[in-house]
Scaffold this active site. Structure first.
Site, PDB file in Angstrom:
ATOM      1  N   ASP A   1      20.087  11.055  -5.837  1.00 47.33           N
ATOM      2  CA  ASP A   1      21.166  11.806  -6.467  1.00 47.33           C
ATOM      3  C   ASP A   1      21.036  11.542  -7.952  1.00 47.33           C
ATOM      4  O   ASP A   1      21.277  10.433  -8.419  1.00 47.33           O
ATOM      5  CB  ASP A   1      22.519  11.299  -5.932  1.00 47.33           C
ATOM      6  CG  ASP A   1      23.705  11.957  -6.636  1.00 47.33           C
ATOM      7  OD1 ASP A   1      23.491  12.671  -7.635  1.00 47.33           O
ATOM      8  OD2 ASP A   1      24.844  11.738  -6.181  1.00 47.33           O
TER       9      ASP A   1
ATOM     10  N   TYR B   1      29.393  -0.533  -5.932  1.00 49.42           N
ATOM     11  CA  TYR B   1      29.294   0.835  -5.462  1.00 49.42           C
ATOM     12  C   TYR B   1      28.705   1.757  -6.534  1.00 49.42           C
ATOM     13  O   TYR B   1      29.181   1.819  -7.640  1.00 49.42           O
ATOM     14  CB  TYR B   1      30.677   1.363  -5.071  1.00 49.42           C
ATOM     15  CG  TYR B   1      30.627   2.795  -4.659  1.00 49.42           C
ATOM     16  CD1 TYR B   1      30.024   3.154  -3.460  1.00 49.42           C
ATOM     17  CD2 TYR B   1      31.141   3.791  -5.470  1.00 49.42           C
ATOM     18  CE1 TYR B   1      29.944   4.474  -3.086  1.00 49.42           C
ATOM     19  CE2 TYR B   1      31.069   5.121  -5.096  1.00 49.42           C
ATOM     20  CZ  TYR B   1      30.470   5.457  -3.908  1.00 49.42           C
ATOM     21  OH  TYR B   1      30.382   6.765  -3.550  1.00 49.42           O
TER      22      TYR B   1
ATOM     23  N   LYS C   1      26.421   7.015  -2.440  1.00 46.69           N
ATOM     24  CA  LYS C   1      26.137   6.842  -1.023  1.00 46.69           C
ATOM     25  C   LYS C   1      24.650   6.639  -0.786  1.00 46.69           C
ATOM     26  O   LYS C   1      23.829   6.871  -1.674  1.00 46.69           O
ATOM     27  CB  LYS C   1      26.596   8.087  -0.283  1.00 46.69           C
ATOM     28  CG  LYS C   1      27.522   7.836   0.875  1.00 46.69           C
ATOM     29  CD  LYS C   1      28.796   7.101   0.550  1.00 46.69           C
ATOM     30  CE  LYS C   1      29.589   7.652  -0.594  1.00 46.69           C
ATOM     31  NZ  LYS C   1      29.474   9.001  -0.945  1.00 46.69           N
TER      32      LYS C   1
ATOM     33  N   GLN D   1       6.701  17.706  19.818  1.00 46.24           N
ATOM     34  CA  GLN D   1       5.868  18.456  20.777  1.00 46.24           C
ATOM     35  C   GLN D   1       4.642  17.677  21.274  1.00 46.24           C
ATOM     36  O   GLN D   1       4.211  16.718  20.649  1.00 46.24           O
ATOM     37  CB  GLN D   1       5.380  19.784  20.160  1.00 46.24           C
ATOM     38  CG  GLN D   1       6.461  20.688  19.645  1.00 46.24           C
ATOM     39  CD  GLN D   1       7.248  21.439  20.704  1.00 46.24           C
ATOM     40  OE1 GLN D   1       8.326  21.918  20.421  1.00 46.24           O
ATOM     41  NE2 GLN D   1       6.735  21.536  21.905  1.00 46.24           N
TER      42      GLN D   1
HETATM   43  C1  F6R Z   1      29.757  10.650  -4.031  1.00 50.54           C
HETATM   44  C2  F6R Z   1      30.914  10.874  -3.150  1.00 50.54           C
HETATM   45  C3  F6R Z   1      32.212  11.262  -3.721  1.00 50.54           C
HETATM   46  C4  F6R Z   1      32.739  10.339  -4.790  1.00 50.54           C
HETATM   47  C5  F6R Z   1      34.097  10.835  -5.297  1.00 50.54           C
HETATM   48  C6  F6R Z   1      34.631  10.015  -6.453  1.00 50.54           C
HETATM   49  O1  F6R Z   1      28.553  10.865  -3.368  1.00 50.54           O
HETATM   50  O2  F6R Z   1      30.810  10.762  -2.011  1.00 50.54           O
HETATM   51  O3  F6R Z   1      33.149  11.391  -2.670  1.00 50.54           O
HETATM   52  O4  F6R Z   1      32.831   9.039  -4.322  1.00 50.54           O
HETATM   53  O5  F6R Z   1      33.986  12.167  -5.727  1.00 50.54           O
HETATM   54  O6  F6R Z   1      33.688  10.036  -7.464  1.00 50.54           O
HETATM   55  P1  F6R Z   1      33.951   9.390  -8.906  1.00 50.54           P
HETATM   56  O7  F6R Z   1      34.409   7.981  -8.689  1.00 50.54           O
HETATM   57  O8  F6R Z   1      32.601   9.492  -9.551  1.00 50.54           O
HETATM   58  O9  F6R Z   1      34.986  10.248  -9.568  1.00 50.54           O
HETATM   59 MG    MG Z   2      26.780  12.100  -6.233  1.00 48.20          MG
HETATM   60 MG    MG Z   3      24.780  12.416  -2.109  1.00 49.51          MG
END
Ligand code: F6R
Ligand code: MG
Ligand code: MG
Length: 373
Positions: free
Chosen positions: A12, A234, A237, A247
């Site tokens: 990402d 964190y 993800k 196959q």
């Molecule tokens: C990222 C994800 C989102 C973020 C959420 C908060 O892959 O799953 O759900 O965790 O949008 O993002 P921030 O903290 O960057 O505003």
């Molecule tokens: Mg993201």
């Molecule tokens: Mg992602």
């Protein structure tokens, strides 16, 4: 002829808007760069795609897994695409490039990797699965069902070349240990581990010795990188990917897709802190919207032709998965109504975000001792 290697490497490096999808300019930039490596004869072929906010590079070559040159190509592509993302001020530009500089292998540096080296068969169907808003353990259930569940895979019962079963390589991603277990003999042991999908993840599946396929060449491989572990905090993800061959002594294409007709609950939705159903979608619909999800999986099918990727076929772009999608939305609706309550919200230890220490600190003088009666 050297064996073929398929490398699926993802990161990402910026969402558009928020964490929903990938801007087409990043895909164009990655395609332009990878084409150069095909022209130079380093890669045989490539396909660039996305699921949700993850940029996915599917590459074929003859250099084996963990090859420094190939990993450098992926890193360089992500870096250059990050420049485009920064210019467009995309959200979280460069977020998964955790290391300052490339040092020989992208593993442990942020991107997720699924790579397999094998002898290309007379005809070699292969499927690339890519998930967003979830974690590597989300592959445990479908991979188990593909290679060990006779109620999913008819071939385990009726194809003599699959009747012996498969070997599962399972990783403990916290203790950094692995174990090889054999199905069907050790089915219950396998399930005892992989049901704990946040800790034990299936890394690879191998054919049994003495069968049609070489026992040392994997038939499935899953990315197991945990961003949370790598960064210590964190940062996004783990959004896993997998490669599965099909196959002719392996589960048929339809047996490989069949477990995804059940939208099982996975963790990683909204802020990496919620459970939700895994919804199979086409690339066109691989856009995480509702509550930043729900978690999605895309499947692209290819035939390999001396390493050339003949495809893709967007395998979930099919009305046969409409009911699954409806069911996923019904489950999403149901579980969303729990709001901040478990089991929608993950248990404290598994949450990527938590304000609890702050709340406890604020309330520490207001907690009173209970006088037991
Ligand atoms: C990222 C994800 C989102 C973020 C959420 C908060 O892959 O799953 O759900 O965790 O949008 O993002 P921030 O903290 O960057 O505003
Ligand atoms: Mg993201
Ligand atoms: Mg992602």
């Amino acid at each position: 002829m050297a064996k073929i290697t398929v490398s699926l490497i993802k990161a990402d490096i910026g969402g558009w808007p928020g964490h929903s999808t990938v801007h087409p300019a990043l895909i164009e930039e990655a395609k332009k760069l990878l084409k150069r490596y095909v022209d130079e004869g380093i890669l045989i072929d490539y396909h660039v795609t996305h699921v949700g906010d993850d940029l996915e590079l599917i590459m074929t070559h003859r250099k084996g897994v963990d090859n420094e040159r190939i990993h450098a190509i992926a890193w360089d592509t992500f870096e250059k695409a990050t420049k485009v993302a920064k210019d467009l001020k995309l959200y979280g530009a460069g977020q998964d490039l955790l290391a300052e500089a490339f040092s020989g292998n992208v593993r442990g540096m942020g991107p997720g990797v699924a790579e397999m080296e094998f002898t290309e068969r007379k005809s070699e169907p292969i499927i690339a699965f890519m998930m967003d808003k979830t974690e590597p353990g989300s592959f445990n259930l479908p991979i188990y069902r593909i290679f060990a569940d006779p109620f999913n895979t008819a071939g385990l019962v009726i194809d003599p070349s699959m009747h012996g079963g498969f070997v599962f390589e399972i990783w403990d991603i916290y203790e950094h240990k692995r174990v090889f277990l054999s199905a069907p003999e050790e089915m219950y042991d396998i399930l005892a581990l992989i049901g704990a999908k946040g800790k034990y993840v299936i890394k690879r599946v191998y054919p049994k010795p003495g069968g049609k396929l070489p026992e040392d060449e994997p038939v499935a491989c899953i990315s197991t990188e945990k961003l949370y572990e790598i960064a210590g905090e964190y940062v996004g993800k783990d959004d896993p990917v997998a490669l599965v061959r099909a196959q002719s002594g392996l589960p048929a294409l339809g047996e490989v897709l069949e477990p995804f007709a059940f939208p099982h609950l996975v963790s990683g939705w909204m802020r990496g802190s919620h459970n939700g159903p895994l919804m199979p979608v086409s690339v066109e619909d691989a856009r995480c919207t509702r509550f930043d999800g729900p978690p999605r999986v895309v499947a692209l099918g290819f035939q390999l032709a001396d390493g050339r990727l003949i495809g893709p076929v967007d395998l979930f772009a099919d009305p046969a998965f409409d009911m699954t999608r409806m069911k996923a939305q019904e489950i999403a609706d149901y579980i969303r109504r729990h709001g901040p309550f478990e089991p929608h919200r993950l248990p404290l230890a598994d949450m990527e975000y938590t304000t609890l220490p702050g709340v406890l600190e604020k309330l520490k003088d207001r907690f009173e001792k209970l006088r037991e009666r």
